[in-house]
Design a protein around this motif. Sequence first.
Motif, PDB file in Angstrom:
ATOM      1  N   PHE A 241       0.861  -1.036   0.069  1.00 34.66           N
ATOM      2  CA  PHE A 241      -0.067  -0.003   0.136  1.00 34.66           C
ATOM      3  C   PHE A 241       0.917   1.219  -0.006  1.00 34.66           C
ATOM      4  O   PHE A 241       0.696   2.281  -0.781  1.00 34.66           O
ATOM      5  CB  PHE A 241      -0.918   0.004   1.284  1.00 34.66           C
ATOM      6  CG  PHE A 241      -1.880   1.159   1.486  1.00 34.66           C
ATOM      7  CD1 PHE A 241      -2.877   1.429   0.515  1.00 34.66           C
ATOM      8  CD2 PHE A 241      -1.638   2.145   2.140  1.00 34.66           C
ATOM      9  CE1 PHE A 241      -3.795   2.352   0.546  1.00 34.66           C
ATOM     10  CE2 PHE A 241      -2.374   3.428   2.215  1.00 34.66           C
ATOM     11  CZ  PHE A 241      -3.585   3.453   1.735  1.00 34.66           C
ATOM     12  N   GLN A 242       1.802   1.329   0.886  1.00 34.65           N
ATOM     13  CA  GLN A 242       2.863   2.508   0.801  1.00 34.65           C
ATOM     14  C   GLN A 242       3.590   2.506  -0.366  1.00 34.65           C
ATOM     15  O   GLN A 242       3.860   3.734  -0.909  1.00 34.65           O
ATOM     16  CB  GLN A 242       3.736   2.282   2.155  1.00 34.65           C
ATOM     17  CG  GLN A 242       4.701   3.471   2.180  1.00 34.65           C
ATOM     18  CD  GLN A 242       5.460   3.329   3.441  1.00 34.65           C
ATOM     19  OE1 GLN A 242       5.296   2.432   4.311  1.00 34.65           O
ATOM     20  NE2 GLN A 242       6.269   4.519   3.703  1.00 34.65           N
ATOM     21  N   ALA A 243       4.126   1.526  -0.834  1.00 34.18           N
ATOM     22  CA  ALA A 243       4.714   1.460  -2.109  1.00 34.18           C
ATOM     23  C   ALA A 243       3.851   2.270  -3.295  1.00 34.18           C
ATOM     24  O   ALA A 243       4.390   2.904  -3.946  1.00 34.18           O
ATOM     25  CB  ALA A 243       5.365   0.262  -2.407  1.00 34.18           C
ATOM     26  N   CYS A 244       2.599   1.696  -3.285  1.00 28.83           N
ATOM     27  CA  CYS A 244       1.662   2.224  -4.328  1.00 28.83           C
ATOM     28  C   CYS A 244       1.614   3.819  -4.098  1.00 28.83           C
ATOM     29  O   CYS A 244       1.720   4.553  -5.181  1.00 28.83           O
ATOM     30  CB  CYS A 244       0.446   1.543  -4.585  1.00 28.83           C
ATOM     31  SG  CYS A 244       0.670  -0.303  -4.965  1.00 28.83           S
ATOM     32  N   LEU A 245       1.339   4.278  -3.095  1.00 25.91           N
ATOM     33  CA  LEU A 245       1.118   5.798  -2.852  1.00 25.91           C
ATOM     34  C   LEU A 245       2.364   6.473  -2.939  1.00 25.91           C
ATOM     35  O   LEU A 245       2.202   7.616  -3.449  1.00 25.91           O
ATOM     36  CB  LEU A 245       0.140   5.922  -1.389  1.00 25.91           C
ATOM     37  CG  LEU A 245      -1.078   5.499  -1.067  1.00 25.91           C
ATOM     38  CD1 LEU A 245      -1.682   5.622   0.359  1.00 25.91           C
ATOM     39  CD2 LEU A 245      -2.010   6.255  -2.016  1.00 25.91           C
ATOM     40  N   ASN A 246       3.407   6.178  -2.434  1.00 23.07           N
ATOM     41  CA  ASN A 246       4.618   6.850  -2.416  1.00 23.07           C
ATOM     42  C   ASN A 246       5.545   6.823  -3.599  1.00 23.07           C
ATOM     43  O   ASN A 246       6.380   7.366  -3.886  1.00 23.07           O
ATOM     44  CB  ASN A 246       5.509   6.474  -1.217  1.00 23.07           C
ATOM     45  CG  ASN A 246       4.900   7.108   0.024  1.00 23.07           C
ATOM     46  OD1 ASN A 246       3.804   7.693  -0.050  1.00 23.07           O
ATOM     47  ND2 ASN A 246       5.068   6.563   1.173  1.00 23.07           N
ATOM     48  N   SER A 247       5.412   5.762  -4.283  1.00 26.97           N
ATOM     49  CA  SER A 247       6.193   5.539  -5.391  1.00 26.97           C
ATOM     50  C   SER A 247       5.621   5.111  -6.780  1.00 26.97           C
ATOM     51  O   SER A 247       5.832   5.875  -7.813  1.00 26.97           O
ATOM     52  CB  SER A 247       7.308   4.240  -5.266  1.00 26.97           C
ATOM     53  OG  SER A 247       8.057   4.703  -4.087  1.00 26.97           O
TER      54      SER A 247
ATOM     55  N   ILE B 126       2.312   4.966  -8.072  1.00 29.26           N
ATOM     56  CA  ILE B 126       1.587   5.978  -8.613  1.00 29.26           C
ATOM     57  C   ILE B 126       2.199   7.288  -9.029  1.00 29.26           C
ATOM     58  O   ILE B 126       1.764   7.941 -10.189  1.00 29.26           O
ATOM     59  CB  ILE B 126      -0.037   6.062  -7.728  1.00 29.26           C
ATOM     60  CG1 ILE B 126      -0.670   4.845  -7.791  1.00 29.26           C
ATOM     61  CG2 ILE B 126      -0.809   7.089  -8.365  1.00 29.26           C
ATOM     62  CD1 ILE B 126      -1.691   4.752  -6.773  1.00 29.26           C
ATOM     63  N   PRO B 127       2.582   7.898  -8.191  1.00 27.01           N
ATOM     64  CA  PRO B 127       3.247   9.133  -8.426  1.00 27.01           C
ATOM     65  C   PRO B 127       4.186   9.396  -9.496  1.00 27.01           C
ATOM     66  O   PRO B 127       4.241  10.215 -10.332  1.00 27.01           O
ATOM     67  CB  PRO B 127       3.875   9.742  -7.013  1.00 27.01           C
ATOM     68  CG  PRO B 127       3.357   9.072  -6.194  1.00 27.01           C
ATOM     69  CD  PRO B 127       2.980   7.655  -6.534  1.00 27.01           C
ATOM     70  N   TRP B 128       5.135   8.330  -9.566  1.00 24.35           N
ATOM     71  CA  TRP B 128       6.182   8.335 -10.584  1.00 24.35           C
ATOM     72  C   TRP B 128       5.703   7.728 -11.880  1.00 24.35           C
ATOM     73  O   TRP B 128       6.217   8.399 -13.001  1.00 24.35           O
ATOM     74  CB  TRP B 128       7.434   7.549  -9.862  1.00 24.35           C
ATOM     75  CG  TRP B 128       7.962   8.071  -8.927  1.00 24.35           C
ATOM     76  CD1 TRP B 128       8.300   7.999  -7.645  1.00 24.35           C
ATOM     77  CD2 TRP B 128       9.241   9.420  -9.172  1.00 24.35           C
ATOM     78  NE1 TRP B 128       9.170   8.979  -7.179  1.00 24.35           N
ATOM     79  CE2 TRP B 128       9.636   9.847  -8.050  1.00 24.35           C
ATOM     80  CE3 TRP B 128       9.410   9.982 -10.401  1.00 24.35           C
ATOM     81  CZ2 TRP B 128      10.526  10.829  -7.691  1.00 24.35           C
ATOM     82  CZ3 TRP B 128      10.265  11.222 -10.178  1.00 24.35           C
ATOM     83  CH2 TRP B 128      10.805  11.574  -8.995  1.00 24.35           C
ATOM     84  N   THR B 129       4.751   7.022 -11.991  1.00 26.18           N
ATOM     85  CA  THR B 129       3.943   6.524 -13.124  1.00 26.18           C
ATOM     86  C   THR B 129       3.338   7.782 -13.851  1.00 26.18           C
ATOM     87  O   THR B 129       3.443   8.033 -15.031  1.00 26.18           O
ATOM     88  CB  THR B 129       3.198   5.424 -12.972  1.00 26.18           C
ATOM     89  OG1 THR B 129       3.887   4.309 -12.411  1.00 26.18           O
ATOM     90  CG2 THR B 129       2.523   4.978 -14.429  1.00 26.18           C
ATOM     91  N   LEU B 130       2.596   8.413 -12.858  1.00 32.12           N
ATOM     92  CA  LEU B 130       1.960   9.975 -13.595  1.00 32.12           C
ATOM     93  C   LEU B 130       2.822  10.958 -14.018  1.00 32.12           C
ATOM     94  O   LEU B 130       2.916  11.516 -14.966  1.00 32.12           O
ATOM     95  CB  LEU B 130       1.223  10.343 -12.478  1.00 32.12           C
ATOM     96  CG  LEU B 130      -0.115   9.401 -11.815  1.00 32.12           C
ATOM     97  CD1 LEU B 130      -0.979  10.196 -10.860  1.00 32.12           C
ATOM     98  CD2 LEU B 130      -0.918   9.467 -13.403  1.00 32.12           C
TER      99      LEU B 130
END
Length: 107
Positions: free
Chosen positions: A78-84, A86-90
């Motif tokens: 969950f933390q990896a998705c929110l912090n790395s 999703i943001p870096w993909t966007l």
Amino acid sequence: MTTTPRQPNMAFELALLLALATLWGGSYTFIKLGVATIPPITLIAARTAIAGLLLVVIMRMRGVTMSTDGPTWRRFIFQACLNSVIPWTLIAWGERFVDAGLATILN
């Protein structure tokens, strides 16, 4: 016996700040170059995998062990998705349309 705190070496601290700014800002340029030939999701997946492997190697060298229980790993994901992820993909997707400098400022 009390010890007095050391005063920071200002030149060293500024050199560290410059190195950090160079590394942080450079990542946007490399993402811009990467998304010209690699899809954003693939680029960020590779970037994240390399960073994760490097961290695992450092942990092994220090003798730190990872938790093996499910709830902890769910929190990690969950933390990896929110912090790395999703943001870096966007950011990588957005850099297909804007300059790296603008992406850096907007971030």
